[in-house]
Design a protein around this motif. Sequence first.
Motif, short mmCIF file in Angstrom:
data_model
loop_
_atom_site.label_atom_id
_atom_site.label_comp_id
_atom_site.label_asym_id
_atom_site.label_seq_id
_atom_site.Cartn_x
_atom_site.Cartn_y
_atom_site.Cartn_z
N ASP A 264 -28.77 -16.16 4.74
CA ASP A 264 -28.82 -14.83 5.37
C ASP A 264 -28.64 -13.71 4.35
OD1 ASP A 264 -28.68 -12.97 7.75
OD2 ASP A 264 -26.69 -12.63 6.88
N GLU A 265 -27.65 -13.84 3.47
CA GLU A 265 -27.41 -12.75 2.52
C GLU A 265 -28.59 -12.54 1.59
OE1 GLU A 265 -24.77 -12.59 -1.32
OE2 GLU A 265 -23.51 -12.02 0.40
N THR A 266 -29.11 -13.62 1.02
CA THR A 266 -30.25 -13.49 0.11
C THR A 266 -31.46 -12.93 0.85
OG1 THR A 266 -29.42 -15.37 -1.16
CG2 THR A 266 -31.69 -14.69 -1.57
N PHE A 267 -31.66 -13.37 2.09
CA PHE A 267 -32.78 -12.83 2.86
C PHE A 267 -32.66 -11.32 3.05
CE2 PHE A 267 -34.15 -11.45 7.15
CZ PHE A 267 -35.51 -11.41 6.89
N ARG A 268 -31.47 -10.87 3.38
CA ARG A 268 -31.30 -9.43 3.60
C ARG A 268 -31.52 -8.64 2.31
NH1 ARG A 268 -26.51 -8.13 4.64
NH2 ARG A 268 -25.44 -10.15 4.62
N ARG A 269 -31.09 -9.19 1.18
CA ARG A 269 -31.36 -8.52 -0.10
C ARG A 269 -32.88 -8.43 -0.33
NH1 ARG A 269 -26.55 -7.86 1.02
NH2 ARG A 269 -24.84 -8.64 -0.28
N SER A 302 -34.48 4.20 4.83
CA SER A 302 -34.04 3.69 3.53
C SER A 302 -32.53 3.57 3.48
CB SER A 302 -34.54 4.62 2.42
OG SER A 302 -34.05 4.22 1.16
N HIS A 303 -31.83 4.57 4.02
CA HIS A 303 -30.37 4.49 3.99
C HIS A 303 -29.86 3.33 4.84
CE1 HIS A 303 -26.28 5.76 3.33
NE2 HIS A 303 -26.07 5.49 4.62
N VAL A 304 -30.43 3.15 6.01
CA VAL A 304 -30.01 2.04 6.87
C VAL A 304 -30.20 0.70 6.15
CG1 VAL A 304 -30.54 0.79 9.01
CG2 VAL A 304 -30.41 3.30 9.02
N SER A 305 -31.32 0.58 5.45
CA SER A 305 -31.60 -0.66 4.73
C SER A 305 -30.60 -0.88 3.60
CB SER A 305 -33.03 -0.61 4.16
OG SER A 305 -33.35 -1.80 3.49
N MET A 306 -30.24 0.18 2.91
CA MET A 306 -29.26 0.03 1.82
C MET A 306 -27.87 -0.24 2.37
SD MET A 306 -30.48 2.83 -0.99
CE MET A 306 -30.65 4.20 0.15
N ARG A 307 -27.58 0.33 3.50
CA ARG A 307 -26.26 0.12 4.11
C ARG A 307 -26.12 -1.29 4.68
NH1 ARG A 307 -25.91 3.37 9.33
NH2 ARG A 307 -26.93 1.47 10.09
N ASP A 308 -27.13 -1.75 5.40
CA ASP A 308 -27.00 -3.01 6.16
C ASP A 308 -27.56 -4.23 5.42
OD1 ASP A 308 -25.96 -1.34 8.07
OD2 ASP A 308 -27.75 -1.36 9.34
N ASP A 309 -28.71 -4.08 4.78
CA ASP A 309 -29.33 -5.23 4.12
C ASP A 309 -28.86 -5.40 2.68
OD1 ASP A 309 -30.69 -6.07 6.31
OD2 ASP A 309 -32.67 -5.41 5.66
N PHE A 310 -28.82 -4.31 1.92
CA PHE A 310 -28.43 -4.43 0.51
C PHE A 310 -26.93 -4.22 0.31
CE2 PHE A 310 -29.86 -4.06 -4.05
CZ PHE A 310 -30.68 -5.17 -4.02
N GLU A 311 -26.29 -3.63 1.30
CA GLU A 311 -24.84 -3.43 1.31
C GLU A 311 -24.32 -2.78 0.03
OE1 GLU A 311 -22.78 -6.63 4.03
OE2 GLU A 311 -24.09 -7.68 2.61
#
Length: 388
Positions: A264-269, A302-311
Amino acid sequence: MTTLEQTVLEGFSARFGKTPDSLWSAPGRVNLIGEHTDYNDGFVLPFAIDRRTLMAVRMREDRVIRIATSFAPDTVEIAIDAIGPDTVSGWSAYPLGMVWGTREFGASLDGVTGFDAYLESDIPVGAGLSSSAALESVFGLAVTELWGLGFDRQTIARIGQFNENQVVGAPTGIMDQSASLLGARDSAVLLDCRSLDASVIPLGLADAGLVIAVIDTRVSHEHATGGYAARRASCELGARLLGVTSLRDLTVDDLGRAEAELDDETFRRVRHIITENERVLETVRTLRDRGATAIGPLLDASHVSMRDDFEISVPELDLAVSTAQLQGAVGARMTGGGFGGSAIAVIAGSKVDALRAAVESAFADAGYAHPDVFVVTPSAGASREPLS
Protein backbone atom coordinates in the motif's frame (compact mmCIF):
# COMPACT_ATOMS: atom_id res chain seq x y z
CA MET A 1 21.04 50.42 -6.25
CA THR A 2 18.88 48.07 -4.22
CA THR A 3 19.37 47.57 -0.52
CA LEU A 4 20.61 44.03 -1.15
CA GLU A 5 23.18 45.25 -3.69
CA GLN A 6 24.40 47.90 -1.29
CA THR A 7 24.66 45.33 1.49
CA VAL A 8 26.72 42.87 -0.55
CA LEU A 9 29.09 45.57 -1.84
CA GLU A 10 29.62 46.98 1.63
CA GLY A 11 30.05 43.49 3.06
CA PHE A 12 32.70 42.65 0.47
CA SER A 13 34.69 45.79 1.24
CA ALA A 14 34.45 45.25 4.99
CA ARG A 15 35.54 41.60 4.78
CA PHE A 16 38.29 41.88 2.15
CA GLY A 17 39.38 45.51 2.34
CA LYS A 18 38.93 46.07 -1.40
CA THR A 19 36.13 46.71 -3.87
CA PRO A 20 34.72 43.94 -6.08
CA ASP A 21 35.13 43.92 -9.85
CA SER A 22 31.96 41.97 -10.76
CA LEU A 23 28.51 41.28 -9.35
CA TRP A 24 26.33 38.21 -9.95
CA SER A 25 22.87 37.12 -8.87
CA ALA A 26 20.63 34.06 -8.94
CA PRO A 27 17.02 33.74 -7.80
CA GLY A 28 15.27 31.34 -5.54
CA ARG A 29 12.37 29.44 -7.01
CA VAL A 30 8.81 28.48 -6.34
CA ASN A 31 7.46 25.32 -7.88
CA LEU A 32 4.02 26.01 -9.28
CA ILE A 33 3.32 22.28 -9.61
CA GLY A 34 5.25 19.03 -10.00
CA GLU A 35 6.66 17.85 -6.67
CA HIS A 36 9.19 15.00 -6.33
CA THR A 37 8.72 14.24 -10.03
CA ASP A 38 12.14 15.61 -10.97
CA TYR A 39 14.27 12.73 -9.69
CA ASN A 40 11.76 10.35 -11.30
CA ASP A 41 12.59 11.75 -14.77
CA GLY A 42 9.23 13.50 -14.82
CA PHE A 43 7.86 16.99 -15.44
CA VAL A 44 8.04 20.10 -13.26
CA LEU A 45 6.78 23.66 -13.64
CA PRO A 46 8.81 26.01 -11.42
CA PHE A 47 9.49 29.71 -11.77
CA ALA A 48 12.29 31.97 -10.61
CA ILE A 49 11.29 34.55 -8.00
CA ASP A 50 12.23 38.12 -7.19
CA ARG A 51 14.21 37.07 -4.12
CA ARG A 52 17.82 36.52 -4.96
CA THR A 53 21.32 35.64 -3.82
CA LEU A 54 23.91 38.24 -4.80
CA MET A 55 27.64 37.60 -5.02
CA ALA A 56 30.34 40.25 -5.31
CA VAL A 57 33.64 38.99 -6.75
CA ARG A 58 37.19 40.25 -7.14
CA MET A 59 39.71 38.20 -9.06
CA ARG A 60 43.02 37.24 -7.43
CA GLU A 61 46.42 36.52 -8.93
CA ASP A 62 46.92 33.19 -7.12
CA ARG A 63 44.84 29.99 -7.13
CA VAL A 64 43.03 30.62 -3.85
CA ILE A 65 39.30 31.14 -3.40
CA ARG A 66 38.02 32.99 -0.37
CA ILE A 67 34.27 33.17 0.25
CA ALA A 68 32.32 34.87 3.00
CA THR A 69 28.79 35.86 3.94
CA SER A 70 27.08 37.72 6.76
CA PHE A 71 25.26 34.47 7.58
CA ALA A 72 28.49 32.86 8.85
CA PRO A 73 31.27 34.42 10.94
CA ASP A 74 34.31 32.93 9.24
CA THR A 75 35.84 33.45 5.82
CA VAL A 76 36.39 30.11 4.07
CA GLU A 77 39.72 29.92 2.24
CA ILE A 78 40.81 27.04 0.03
CA ALA A 79 43.10 26.42 -2.95
CA ILE A 80 41.33 25.57 -6.21
CA ASP A 81 43.28 22.32 -6.53
CA ALA A 82 42.27 21.23 -3.01
CA ILE A 83 38.50 21.47 -3.56
CA GLY A 84 36.73 18.12 -3.45
CA PRO A 85 33.92 16.21 -1.74
CA ASP A 86 36.03 15.62 1.36
CA THR A 87 37.45 19.12 1.74
CA VAL A 88 34.36 21.33 1.80
CA SER A 89 31.54 21.34 4.32
CA GLY A 90 28.74 23.40 5.78
CA TRP A 91 27.21 26.25 3.81
CA SER A 92 30.34 26.66 1.66
CA ALA A 93 29.89 23.16 0.17
CA TYR A 94 27.07 24.48 -2.01
CA PRO A 95 29.15 27.06 -3.89
CA LEU A 96 32.63 25.51 -3.59
CA GLY A 97 31.41 22.08 -4.67
CA MET A 98 30.55 23.66 -8.01
CA VAL A 99 34.27 24.09 -8.70
CA TRP A 100 34.87 20.38 -8.23
CA GLY A 101 31.77 19.71 -10.31
CA THR A 102 33.09 21.65 -13.29
CA ARG A 103 36.13 19.37 -13.29
CA GLU A 104 33.93 16.29 -13.15
CA PHE A 105 32.04 17.63 -16.17
CA GLY A 106 35.23 17.98 -18.18
CA ALA A 107 36.52 21.48 -17.49
CA SER A 108 40.24 22.11 -17.30
CA LEU A 109 41.06 24.57 -14.54
CA ASP A 110 44.72 24.81 -15.47
CA GLY A 111 45.77 28.43 -15.58
CA VAL A 112 42.69 29.92 -13.91
CA THR A 113 43.11 32.18 -10.92
CA GLY A 114 41.11 32.34 -7.74
CA PHE A 115 38.93 35.10 -6.39
CA ASP A 116 37.38 36.61 -3.31
CA ALA A 117 33.58 36.39 -3.10
CA TYR A 118 31.01 37.75 -0.69
CA LEU A 119 27.40 36.58 -0.71
CA GLU A 120 24.15 38.03 0.58
CA SER A 121 20.59 36.78 0.07
CA ASP A 122 17.00 37.75 0.75
CA ILE A 123 15.74 34.21 0.04
CA PRO A 124 14.40 32.80 3.32
CA VAL A 125 16.48 29.80 4.38
CA GLY A 126 14.43 26.69 5.13
CA ALA A 127 11.28 28.03 3.48
CA GLY A 128 11.42 25.64 0.54
CA LEU A 129 12.34 28.43 -1.91
CA SER A 130 15.66 26.84 -2.83
CA SER A 131 18.22 29.15 -1.31
CA SER A 132 20.75 26.34 -1.80
CA ALA A 133 20.22 26.12 -5.57
CA ALA A 134 20.58 29.89 -5.82
CA LEU A 135 23.99 29.57 -4.14
CA GLU A 136 25.03 26.89 -6.61
CA SER A 137 23.64 28.72 -9.62
CA VAL A 138 25.22 32.10 -8.91
CA PHE A 139 28.59 30.47 -8.26
CA GLY A 140 28.31 28.14 -11.26
CA LEU A 141 27.41 30.94 -13.67
CA ALA A 142 30.16 33.19 -12.32
CA VAL A 143 32.99 30.64 -12.60
CA THR A 144 31.75 29.52 -16.02
CA GLU A 145 31.98 33.04 -17.38
CA LEU A 146 34.98 34.31 -15.41
CA TRP A 147 37.04 31.22 -16.23
CA GLY A 148 35.70 30.83 -19.78
CA LEU A 149 34.55 27.24 -19.21
CA GLY A 150 31.89 27.32 -21.94
CA PHE A 151 29.09 25.51 -20.09
CA ASP A 152 25.52 26.37 -21.12
CA ARG A 153 22.90 26.97 -18.46
CA GLN A 154 21.42 23.49 -18.69
CA THR A 155 24.85 22.01 -17.98
CA ILE A 156 25.43 24.38 -15.06
CA ALA A 157 22.13 23.11 -13.65
CA ARG A 158 23.33 19.51 -14.05
CA ILE A 159 26.56 20.40 -12.25
CA GLY A 160 24.50 21.91 -9.44
CA GLN A 161 22.44 18.76 -9.05
CA PHE A 162 25.60 16.63 -9.16
CA ASN A 163 27.17 18.81 -6.49
CA GLU A 164 24.12 18.59 -4.24
CA ASN A 165 23.99 14.80 -4.60
CA GLN A 166 27.70 14.04 -4.36
CA VAL A 167 29.15 16.80 -2.17
CA VAL A 168 26.28 18.10 -0.04
CA GLY A 169 24.65 14.67 0.22
CA ALA A 170 21.07 15.64 -0.60
CA PRO A 171 19.35 13.29 -3.10
CA THR A 172 17.62 16.12 -4.98
CA GLY A 173 16.67 16.39 -8.64
CA ILE A 174 17.53 19.07 -11.18
CA MET A 175 14.46 21.29 -10.88
CA ASP A 176 15.75 23.92 -8.48
CA GLN A 177 18.92 24.76 -10.36
CA SER A 178 17.06 24.76 -13.69
CA ALA A 179 14.51 27.26 -12.44
CA SER A 180 17.22 29.50 -11.01
CA LEU A 181 19.19 29.50 -14.25
CA LEU A 182 16.44 29.40 -16.90
CA GLY A 183 13.69 31.55 -15.38
CA ALA A 184 11.97 34.38 -17.28
CA ARG A 185 9.69 37.25 -16.28
CA ASP A 186 5.99 36.42 -15.78
CA SER A 187 6.72 32.86 -16.87
CA ALA A 188 7.33 29.38 -15.55
CA VAL A 189 9.75 26.81 -16.91
CA LEU A 190 8.33 23.49 -18.08
CA LEU A 191 11.21 21.10 -17.59
CA ASP A 192 11.34 17.54 -18.84
CA CYS A 193 13.73 16.07 -16.29
CA ARG A 194 14.57 13.12 -18.53
CA SER A 195 15.57 14.96 -21.71
CA LEU A 196 16.30 18.27 -19.91
CA ASP A 197 14.26 20.03 -22.60
CA ALA A 198 12.95 23.30 -21.18
CA SER A 199 10.14 25.54 -22.42
CA VAL A 200 9.17 28.97 -21.14
CA ILE A 201 5.44 29.00 -20.33
CA PRO A 202 3.81 32.45 -19.97
CA LEU A 203 1.70 32.70 -16.83
CA GLY A 204 -0.30 35.84 -17.54
CA LEU A 205 -0.82 36.57 -13.85
CA ALA A 206 -0.89 40.35 -14.15
CA ASP A 207 -3.50 40.29 -16.93
CA ALA A 208 -5.68 38.07 -14.75
CA GLY A 209 -5.28 40.28 -11.68
CA LEU A 210 -3.59 37.43 -9.82
CA VAL A 211 -0.46 37.11 -7.71
CA ILE A 212 1.32 34.19 -6.08
CA ALA A 213 1.47 34.47 -2.32
CA VAL A 214 3.97 32.40 -0.36
CA ILE A 215 3.00 31.28 3.13
CA ASP A 216 6.22 30.44 4.96
CA THR A 217 5.19 28.23 7.86
CA ARG A 218 8.56 28.75 9.58
CA VAL A 219 8.78 24.98 9.95
CA SER A 220 12.30 24.31 8.72
CA HIS A 221 13.16 21.20 6.76
CA GLU A 222 16.38 19.41 5.86
CA HIS A 223 16.54 17.62 2.52
CA ALA A 224 19.69 15.66 3.30
CA THR A 225 17.97 13.70 6.04
CA GLY A 226 15.21 11.21 6.55
CA GLY A 227 11.98 11.82 4.76
CA TYR A 228 13.22 13.05 1.41
CA ALA A 229 15.64 10.17 0.98
CA ALA A 230 12.97 7.68 2.07
CA ARG A 231 10.53 8.98 -0.56
CA ARG A 232 13.16 8.67 -3.26
CA ALA A 233 13.92 5.12 -2.16
CA SER A 234 10.20 4.25 -2.34
CA CYS A 235 10.01 5.57 -5.88
CA GLU A 236 13.05 3.56 -6.92
CA LEU A 237 11.55 0.45 -5.32
CA GLY A 238 8.25 0.97 -7.10
CA ALA A 239 9.94 1.40 -10.47
CA ARG A 240 12.04 -1.72 -9.95
CA LEU A 241 9.08 -3.87 -8.89
CA LEU A 242 7.04 -2.65 -11.86
CA GLY A 243 9.88 -3.31 -14.29
CA VAL A 244 10.53 0.22 -15.53
CA THR A 245 13.61 2.43 -15.55
CA SER A 246 11.79 5.21 -13.72
CA LEU A 247 8.24 6.12 -12.76
CA ARG A 248 8.19 8.49 -15.74
CA ASP A 249 7.56 5.39 -17.87
CA LEU A 250 4.18 4.80 -16.22
CA THR A 251 0.80 6.46 -16.87
CA VAL A 252 -2.55 6.46 -15.13
CA ASP A 253 -3.39 3.35 -17.15
CA ASP A 254 -0.77 1.50 -15.07
CA LEU A 255 -2.31 2.34 -11.70
CA GLY A 256 -4.42 -0.80 -11.57
CA ARG A 257 -1.42 -3.05 -12.09
CA ALA A 258 0.61 -1.00 -9.61
CA GLU A 259 -2.06 -1.35 -6.92
CA ALA A 260 -2.20 -5.11 -7.48
CA GLU A 261 1.57 -5.65 -7.36
CA LEU A 262 2.79 -3.18 -4.71
CA ASP A 263 2.32 -2.84 -0.98
CA ASP A 264 0.00 0.00 0.00
CA GLU A 265 2.67 2.54 0.94
CA THR A 266 4.77 2.01 -2.18
CA PHE A 267 1.64 2.14 -4.34
CA ARG A 268 0.61 5.46 -2.88
CA ARG A 269 4.09 6.89 -3.48
CA VAL A 270 3.92 5.69 -7.10
CA ARG A 271 0.39 7.02 -7.56
CA HIS A 272 1.49 10.49 -6.49
CA ILE A 273 4.28 10.59 -9.06
CA ILE A 274 2.13 9.29 -11.92
CA THR A 275 -0.76 11.66 -11.22
CA GLU A 276 1.52 14.62 -10.49
CA ASN A 277 3.17 14.25 -13.88
CA GLU A 278 -0.29 14.33 -15.45
CA ARG A 279 -1.19 17.43 -13.43
CA VAL A 280 1.91 19.29 -14.60
CA LEU A 281 1.10 18.71 -18.26
CA GLU A 282 -2.57 19.54 -17.71
CA THR A 283 -1.57 22.78 -15.96
CA VAL A 284 0.46 23.81 -19.01
CA ARG A 285 -2.44 23.02 -21.31
CA THR A 286 -4.82 24.95 -19.08
CA LEU A 287 -2.54 28.00 -18.93
CA ARG A 288 -2.34 28.04 -22.72
CA ASP A 289 -6.02 27.43 -23.37
CA ARG A 290 -7.87 29.07 -20.47
CA GLY A 291 -5.37 31.12 -18.46
CA ALA A 292 -4.19 31.27 -14.89
CA THR A 293 -7.68 31.60 -13.37
CA ALA A 294 -8.45 28.01 -14.38
CA ILE A 295 -5.50 26.14 -12.81
CA GLY A 296 -6.83 26.12 -9.25
CA PRO A 297 -8.32 22.61 -9.13
CA LEU A 298 -5.00 21.15 -10.31
CA LEU A 299 -3.09 22.93 -7.53
CA ASP A 300 -5.63 21.80 -4.93
CA ALA A 301 -5.43 18.18 -6.15
CA SER A 302 -1.64 18.30 -6.04
CA HIS A 303 -1.73 19.21 -2.36
CA VAL A 304 -4.14 16.40 -1.53
CA SER A 305 -1.85 13.96 -3.31
CA MET A 306 1.21 15.18 -1.41
CA ARG A 307 -0.66 15.09 1.87
CA ASP A 308 -2.30 11.67 1.51
CA ASP A 309 -0.27 9.65 -0.99
CA PHE A 310 3.26 11.00 -0.63
CA GLU A 311 2.80 12.06 3.00
CA ILE A 312 5.18 15.01 2.92
CA SER A 313 2.91 17.70 4.29
CA VAL A 314 2.72 18.82 7.92
CA PRO A 315 -0.22 20.30 9.86
CA GLU A 316 1.08 23.84 9.40
CA LEU A 317 1.14 23.43 5.61
CA ASP A 318 -2.34 21.90 5.57
CA LEU A 319 -3.66 24.82 7.63
CA ALA A 320 -1.99 27.34 5.31
CA VAL A 321 -3.58 25.71 2.26
CA SER A 322 -7.06 25.39 3.72
CA THR A 323 -6.99 28.97 4.99
CA ALA A 324 -5.97 30.25 1.56
CA GLN A 325 -8.79 28.32 -0.04
CA LEU A 326 -11.28 29.80 2.43
CA GLN A 327 -9.98 33.26 1.56
CA GLY A 328 -10.87 32.80 -2.09
CA ALA A 329 -7.58 31.59 -3.57
CA VAL A 330 -7.87 30.25 -7.11
CA GLY A 331 -5.82 27.30 -5.85
CA ALA A 332 -3.28 26.47 -3.16
CA ARG A 333 -0.75 23.78 -2.38
CA MET A 334 2.42 23.12 -0.44
CA THR A 335 5.53 23.69 -2.51
CA GLY A 336 9.04 22.30 -2.27
CA GLY A 337 10.33 19.07 -0.83
CA GLY A 338 7.94 18.98 2.10
CA PHE A 339 8.20 18.28 5.84
CA GLY A 340 7.96 22.03 6.41
CA GLY A 341 8.69 25.08 4.32
CA SER A 342 6.02 26.95 2.42
CA ALA A 343 2.66 26.79 0.74
CA ILE A 344 1.62 28.91 -2.22
CA ALA A 345 -1.71 30.45 -3.12
CA VAL A 346 -2.70 31.83 -6.51
CA ILE A 347 -4.98 34.65 -5.45
CA ALA A 348 -6.31 38.04 -6.49
CA GLY A 349 -3.88 40.79 -5.54
CA SER A 350 -6.68 42.60 -3.72
CA LYS A 351 -7.10 39.66 -1.32
CA VAL A 352 -3.49 39.34 -0.11
CA ASP A 353 -3.92 41.49 3.00
CA ALA A 354 -6.98 39.52 4.07
CA LEU A 355 -5.11 36.27 3.40
CA ARG A 356 -2.20 37.39 5.55
CA ALA A 357 -4.47 38.34 8.43
CA ALA A 358 -6.42 35.09 8.20
CA VAL A 359 -3.30 32.91 8.11
CA GLU A 360 -1.72 34.74 11.04
CA SER A 361 -4.94 34.36 13.04
CA ALA A 362 -5.32 30.67 12.18
CA PHE A 363 -1.71 29.91 13.12
CA ALA A 364 -2.03 31.80 16.39
CA ASP A 365 -5.22 29.90 17.28
CA ALA A 366 -3.45 26.60 16.54
CA GLY A 367 -0.42 27.53 18.64
CA TYR A 368 1.94 27.50 15.66
CA ALA A 369 4.90 29.81 15.04
CA HIS A 370 4.11 33.17 13.44
CA PRO A 371 4.04 32.64 9.65
CA ASP A 372 5.40 34.97 7.00
CA VAL A 373 3.11 35.75 4.05
CA PHE A 374 4.55 37.58 1.06
CA VAL A 375 4.05 37.90 -2.68
CA VAL A 376 6.62 36.59 -5.17
CA THR A 377 6.87 37.69 -8.78
CA PRO A 378 8.04 35.31 -11.54
CA SER A 379 11.37 36.78 -12.57
CA ALA A 380 14.47 36.36 -14.72
CA GLY A 381 17.11 33.74 -13.99
CA ALA A 382 20.72 34.06 -12.89
CA SER A 383 22.75 36.85 -14.44
CA ARG A 384 25.74 39.12 -14.22
CA GLU A 385 24.63 42.43 -12.77
CA PRO A 386 25.98 45.88 -13.57
CA LEU A 387 28.32 47.32 -10.95
CA SER A 388 27.16 50.79 -9.97
